[in-house]
Enzyme design. Structure first.
Site, mmCIF file in Angstrom:
data_model
loop_
_atom_site.group_PDB
_atom_site.id
_atom_site.type_symbol
_atom_site.label_atom_id
_atom_site.label_comp_id
_atom_site.label_asym_id
_atom_site.label_seq_id
_atom_site.Cartn_x
_atom_site.Cartn_y
_atom_site.Cartn_z
ATOM 1 N N ARG A 63 0.860 -1.174 0.000
ATOM 2 C CA ARG A 63 0.000 0.000 0.000
ATOM 3 C C ARG A 63 0.897 1.224 0.000
ATOM 4 O O ARG A 63 1.942 1.231 0.666
ATOM 5 C CB ARG A 63 -0.897 0.036 1.245
ATOM 6 C CG ARG A 63 -2.046 -0.964 1.230
ATOM 7 C CD ARG A 63 -3.114 -0.596 0.192
ATOM 8 N NE ARG A 63 -4.275 -1.460 0.252
ATOM 9 C CZ ARG A 63 -4.440 -2.587 -0.452
ATOM 10 N NH1 ARG A 63 -3.500 -2.989 -1.283
ATOM 11 N NH2 ARG A 63 -5.544 -3.297 -0.336
ATOM 12 N N GLU A 120 -4.638 7.425 -4.229
ATOM 13 C CA GLU A 120 -4.971 6.765 -5.506
ATOM 14 C C GLU A 120 -6.350 7.184 -5.982
ATOM 15 O O GLU A 120 -7.285 7.164 -5.173
ATOM 16 C CB GLU A 120 -4.899 5.247 -5.339
ATOM 17 C CG GLU A 120 -3.481 4.789 -5.055
ATOM 18 C CD GLU A 120 -3.354 3.269 -4.905
ATOM 19 O OE1 GLU A 120 -4.363 2.556 -5.055
ATOM 20 O OE2 GLU A 120 -2.238 2.813 -4.646
ATOM 21 N N HIS A 153 -1.963 0.399 -9.506
ATOM 22 C CA HIS A 153 -2.475 -0.598 -8.552
ATOM 23 C C HIS A 153 -3.144 -1.777 -9.297
ATOM 24 O O HIS A 153 -4.360 -1.971 -9.211
ATOM 25 C CB HIS A 153 -3.472 0.061 -7.576
ATOM 26 C CG HIS A 153 -3.639 -0.717 -6.301
ATOM 27 N ND1 HIS A 153 -3.889 -0.131 -5.092
ATOM 28 C CD2 HIS A 153 -3.609 -2.053 -6.051
ATOM 29 C CE1 HIS A 153 -4.002 -1.052 -4.158
ATOM 30 N NE2 HIS A 153 -3.834 -2.233 -4.714
HETATM 31 C C1 GLV Z 1 -5.181 -5.406 -3.707
HETATM 32 O O1 GLV Z 1 -4.443 -4.505 -3.481
HETATM 33 C C2 GLV Z 1 -5.853 -6.164 -2.692
HETATM 34 O O2 GLV Z 1 -5.760 -5.818 -1.505
HETATM 35 O O3 GLV Z 1 -6.533 -7.151 -3.057
#
Ligand code: GLV
Length: 322
Positions: free
Chosen positions: A237, A266, A285
């Site tokens: 993250r 984001e 992401h």
């Molecule tokens: C992606 O970042 C998730 O947490 O599945």
């Protein structure tokens, strides 16, 4: 009357169709949030929420008096106030397991792309600049047989270690809250303190969940401890990293390069100074974002939701059992 379900952001359309058979479904796909009358109205009615990255706070829960379950279409659940949900007797679930290999592929791909400068050289070819032989200042660095330090050896970390060790002959170091027997036995991973990992790794890959403890856990001090030839990868993250410190480390050549799939904010702002740097590869992401994996995650999240709404225990319950 059918129960009401609020669908937020990415839920596979085939899964939404299935949900529509059993539930009154309201769909939000554009970061709508509290204050939007349509959203507030759907919250007021919602028995269940299914979706990606909806910030579930006390304030939101106060507006959802009938809510029984929040089903995340993600393995990470830093968007949820799990304690508050537990206190209110509302279930919360996530989608572990189904995304391990897909996410490991993406993060390993990011490592390769950063080390071999693939996006930069792709642009070099496509922009018609390849008129003489490649120059040494355009060379990348090897990945195979280097040392990979993984911070956070959970299921995804382990799937990265597998690719790195068995496929690329890499030596694996790792730092984790608990020892990971699978990684140690199958991929010869060596447990070490964080400082040792930072000092000895050619690639430092961050894979920890986002918690209060991990917030900005990689900052100026940590970048200074890394080799100047190190490549830093963030597949966790954005808020686990001090982005300003990362920028400085890249500009001052404290590290060689970085590959990041996640940002503090984001979507990130087009004015984020990181985007101006040559020695960083960025992704929006996409860890689990393949057609197959998104479908499987949506299916698992729908199963969790259905179980919860039927008064059964969902398979991936994060909150306290009542
Ligand atoms: C992606 O970042 C998730 O947490 O599945």
């Amino acid at each position: 009357m059918k129960p009401n379900v609020l669908v937020y952001m990415r839920v596979d359309s085939r899964v939404v169709k299935e949900l529509e058979k059993d539930y009154e479904v309201t769909i939000f796909q554009n970061h709508e949030y509290l204050g939007d009358p349509h959203f507030d109205d759907a919250l007021q009615k919602a028995d269940g929420i299914i979706g990606l990255a909806l910030k579930v706070t006390k304030e939101l829960l106060d507006k959802a008096p009938h809510l029984k379950i929040v089903s995340n279409v993600s393995v990470g659940y830093d968007n949820l106030d799990v304690d508050e949900l537990s206190n209110r007797g509302i279930m919360a679930t996530n989608t572990p397991g189904v995304l391990n290999d897909t996410t490991a592929d993406a993060i390993f791909g990011l490592m390769l792309a950063t080390a071999r400068r693939i996006p930069e050289l792709d642009l070099f070819v496509k922009s018609g600049k390849w008129d003489i032989s490649l120059q040494p200042n355009q060379y990348g660095v090897d990945v195979h047989h280097k040392t990979l330090g993984i911070i956070g050896m959970g299921n995804i970390g382990c799937a990265i270690a597998k690719r790195a060790h068995l496929g690329f002959g890499m030596t694996i170091l790792y730092h984790n809250r608990t020892r990971n027997e699978e990684a140690e036995t199958l991929y010869e991973a060596t447990y070490c303190e964080l400082d040792t990992l930072l000092q000895q790794s050619d690639f430092v890959c961050l894979m920890v969940p986002a918690t209060k403890e991990t917030e900005k856990m990689i900052g100026t001090n940590e970048f200074k401890k890394m080799k100047s030839s190190a490549i830093f990868i963030n597949g966790s993250r954005g808020k686990n990293v001090d982005e300003e410190a990362l920028y400085k480390a890249l500009v001052n050549s404290d590290i060689l390069a970085a590959g990041i799939d996640v940002f503090t904010q984001e979507p990130t702002s087009p004015t984020n100074p990181l985007l101006k740097l040559k020695n960083i590869v960025t992704l929006p992401h996409i860890g689990s974002s393949t057609t197959e994996c998104e479908f499987n995650m949506s299916k698992l999240a729908a199963l969790n939701l259905k179980k919860g709404l039927n008064g059964e225990t969902p398979p991936n319950l994060l909150t306290k059992k009542f």
